[in-house]
Design a protein around this motif. Structure first.
Motif, short mmCIF file in Angstrom:
data_model
loop_
_atom_site.label_atom_id
_atom_site.label_comp_id
_atom_site.label_asym_id
_atom_site.label_seq_id
_atom_site.Cartn_x
_atom_site.Cartn_y
_atom_site.Cartn_z
N TRP A 1 28.50 7.73 -51.74
CA TRP A 1 27.27 8.46 -51.97
C TRP A 1 27.36 9.83 -51.31
CZ3 TRP A 1 27.78 4.58 -48.45
CH2 TRP A 1 27.37 4.81 -47.14
N GLY A 2 26.48 10.74 -51.74
CA GLY A 2 26.49 12.05 -51.12
C GLY A 2 25.50 12.99 -51.78
N ALA A 3 25.36 14.17 -51.17
CA ALA A 3 24.43 15.19 -51.67
C ALA A 3 25.00 16.58 -51.37
CB ALA A 3 23.06 15.03 -51.01
N VAL A 4 24.68 17.50 -52.24
CA VAL A 4 25.03 18.91 -52.05
C VAL A 4 23.78 19.75 -52.27
CG1 VAL A 4 26.33 20.88 -52.93
CG2 VAL A 4 27.45 18.66 -52.72
N ALA B 1 21.20 10.88 -47.53
CA ALA B 1 22.15 11.97 -47.76
C ALA B 1 21.43 13.28 -48.03
CB ALA B 1 23.07 11.62 -48.93
N ALA B 2 20.37 13.23 -48.81
CA ALA B 2 19.62 14.45 -49.12
C ALA B 2 19.02 15.05 -47.86
CB ALA B 2 18.53 14.15 -50.15
N LYS B 3 18.44 14.21 -47.02
CA LYS B 3 17.82 14.71 -45.78
C LYS B 3 18.87 15.23 -44.80
CE LYS B 3 13.50 12.14 -46.04
NZ LYS B 3 12.59 11.14 -45.43
N ALA C 1 24.67 30.30 -52.83
CA ALA C 1 25.74 29.65 -52.08
C ALA C 1 25.56 28.14 -52.09
CB ALA C 1 25.75 30.15 -50.63
N VAL C 2 26.66 27.44 -51.85
CA VAL C 2 26.58 26.03 -51.45
C VAL C 2 26.16 26.04 -49.99
CG1 VAL C 2 27.87 23.92 -51.05
CG2 VAL C 2 28.32 25.26 -53.11
N LEU C 3 25.00 25.50 -49.70
CA LEU C 3 24.41 25.59 -48.36
C LEU C 3 24.84 24.47 -47.43
CD1 LEU C 3 20.80 26.57 -49.49
CD2 LEU C 3 22.62 28.11 -48.68
N ALA C 4 24.99 23.27 -47.97
CA ALA C 4 25.38 22.13 -47.14
C ALA C 4 25.75 20.96 -48.04
CB ALA C 4 24.25 21.73 -46.20
N SER C 5 26.55 20.06 -47.50
CA SER C 5 26.89 18.83 -48.23
C SER C 5 26.99 17.67 -47.26
CB SER C 5 28.20 18.99 -49.00
OG SER C 5 29.28 19.24 -48.11
N ASP C 6 26.90 16.47 -47.79
CA ASP C 6 26.93 15.27 -46.97
C ASP C 6 27.50 14.14 -47.82
OD1 ASP C 6 26.00 14.06 -44.31
OD2 ASP C 6 25.06 12.70 -45.76
N ILE C 7 28.71 13.66 -47.50
CA ILE C 7 29.33 12.61 -48.31
C ILE C 7 29.75 11.43 -47.44
CG2 ILE C 7 30.09 14.12 -50.17
CD1 ILE C 7 32.87 14.19 -48.91
N HIS C 8 29.68 10.23 -48.03
CA HIS C 8 29.97 9.00 -47.29
C HIS C 8 30.54 7.93 -48.22
CE1 HIS C 8 27.62 10.37 -43.79
NE2 HIS C 8 26.79 10.88 -44.69
#
Length: 339
Positions: free
Chosen positions: A332-335, A245-247, A194-201
């Motif tokens: 920037w962001g992370a998934v 973003a990763a954290k 699954a895609v567990l989490a994401s964070d974009i800015h």
């Protein structure tokens, strides 16, 4: 049970024309610009990149990557009900490169006697080198809400068309290519792929440090249609923002750095990649690196690297991967995902 999205197939494509650093040295020498293989490698880690031939557009590269991803997913083109293309180098002002790709996919399907992809939503995302992270986040949200069931998410770029070959600090960095994933709906208790989490800015205060300050008006180009970059400013921002973003993505998933099996970063510069890995306490043998052979392919770099990791057998089913990127905007962001 909860509805998630998971990556069921990956694909990538690089145009055949490959330019080594030696080729770039010769190309720039013709323009009176001096550089060297050592200079490029020491500062970037790049040894080669690929350029698309004249007449080959982002949708053409995206088509080849998409067909491979669809094949790997074990589905047909007609099963796709959402297409999102991340690109900063679209085929034209409009329609979207995603719509053009949808047409080409449908033509390919019909030629094989299959149903095409016409009818599903198709649109572009413009977040430069973070574009694939943004697109993946959007597709995941649409699948979770039931707005889509099987999405094709593509990063495709022909950055060679917007490079200033009088500026050795930028023109040696970028290449062309495309990467794609098929993202499909699944239901499970959270322990499956699954895609567990994401964070974009984004922070628009930094638009000037990485941009192409040109536009089209009345049939004329206004401003400068070639890439401009303040490399030092980008580097200073990138490392810290990627770590944050990763954290943040890990925290949303209730996980920590030791839970990450693989880092699949935007392939901008080997120094940025190494610095980010150190901050996440990951050894470089847990990082997928393609920048040496691909250069910076902007929105295509993360899916290209992901496909390389999967097809090489390094990234295995059940493992977790952190995808992250930074780009002009400043974005920037992370998934975080489980394969």
């Amino acid at each position: 049970m909860r509805r998630y999205s998971r990556i069921s197939g990956t694909g990538s494509y690089l145009p055949p024309r490959r330019l080594t650093n030696a080729d770039m040295v010769g190309l720039l020498a013709e323009r009176g610009i001096e550089t060297s293989d050592d200079w490029i490698v020491d500062r970037t880690g790049i040894r080669a990149r690929h350029y698309a031939d004249d007449g080959v557009n982002a949708s053409d590269l995206g088509l080849q990557a998409s067909l491979k991803a669809i094949e790997a997913a074990g589905c047909q083109i007609g099963d796709i009900d959402l297409i999102i293309v991340a690109t900063s180098t679209p085929d034209m002002v409009f329609p979207s490169t995603a719509s053009i790709l949808q047409r080409k996919l449908t033509e390919s399907a019909v030629a094989q006697g299959q149903a095409g992809a016409a009818g599903g939503a198709a649109f572009d995302v413009q977040a430069v080198c973070s574009g694939f992270i943004y697109a993946l986040t959007i597709a995941d949200a649409m699948i979770q809400t039931g707005a889509a069931t099987r999405a094709l998410v593509v990063g495709a770029e022909v950055f060679s068309r917007i490079l200033d070959f009088k500026d050795r600090t930028t023109c040696v960095l970028f290449g062309d290519g495309a990467g794609a994933v098929v993202l499909e709906a699944v239901e499970h208790d959270g322990s499956g792929p699954a895609v567990l989490a994401s964070d974009i800015h984004a922070d628009g205060r930094h638009t000037g440090i990485l941009c192409v300050p040109g536009t089209v008006s009345g049939g004329q180009v206004l401003g400068d249609p070639l890439l401009k970059m303040d490399g030092q400013a980008v580097f200073k921002l990138a490392v810290g923002l990627l770590e944050t973003a990763a954290k943040a993505a890990l925290a949303k998933a209730g996980m920590t750095e030791p839970d990450v099996d693989w880092l699949v970063p935007h392939q901008a510069n080997i120094r940025i990649i190494q610095s980010t890995a150190r901050k996440l306490k990951l050894s470089m043998d847990k990082v997928i690196v393609t920048v040496d052979q691909h250069g910076n392919t902007s929105a295509a770099s993360i899916p290209l690297a992901l496909d390389e990791g999967v097809r090489s057998g390094r990234i295995q089913p059940g493992q977790t991967a952190m995808l992250e990127g930074v780009g002009g905007g400043f974005t920037w962001g992370a998934v975080l995902l489980r394969l």
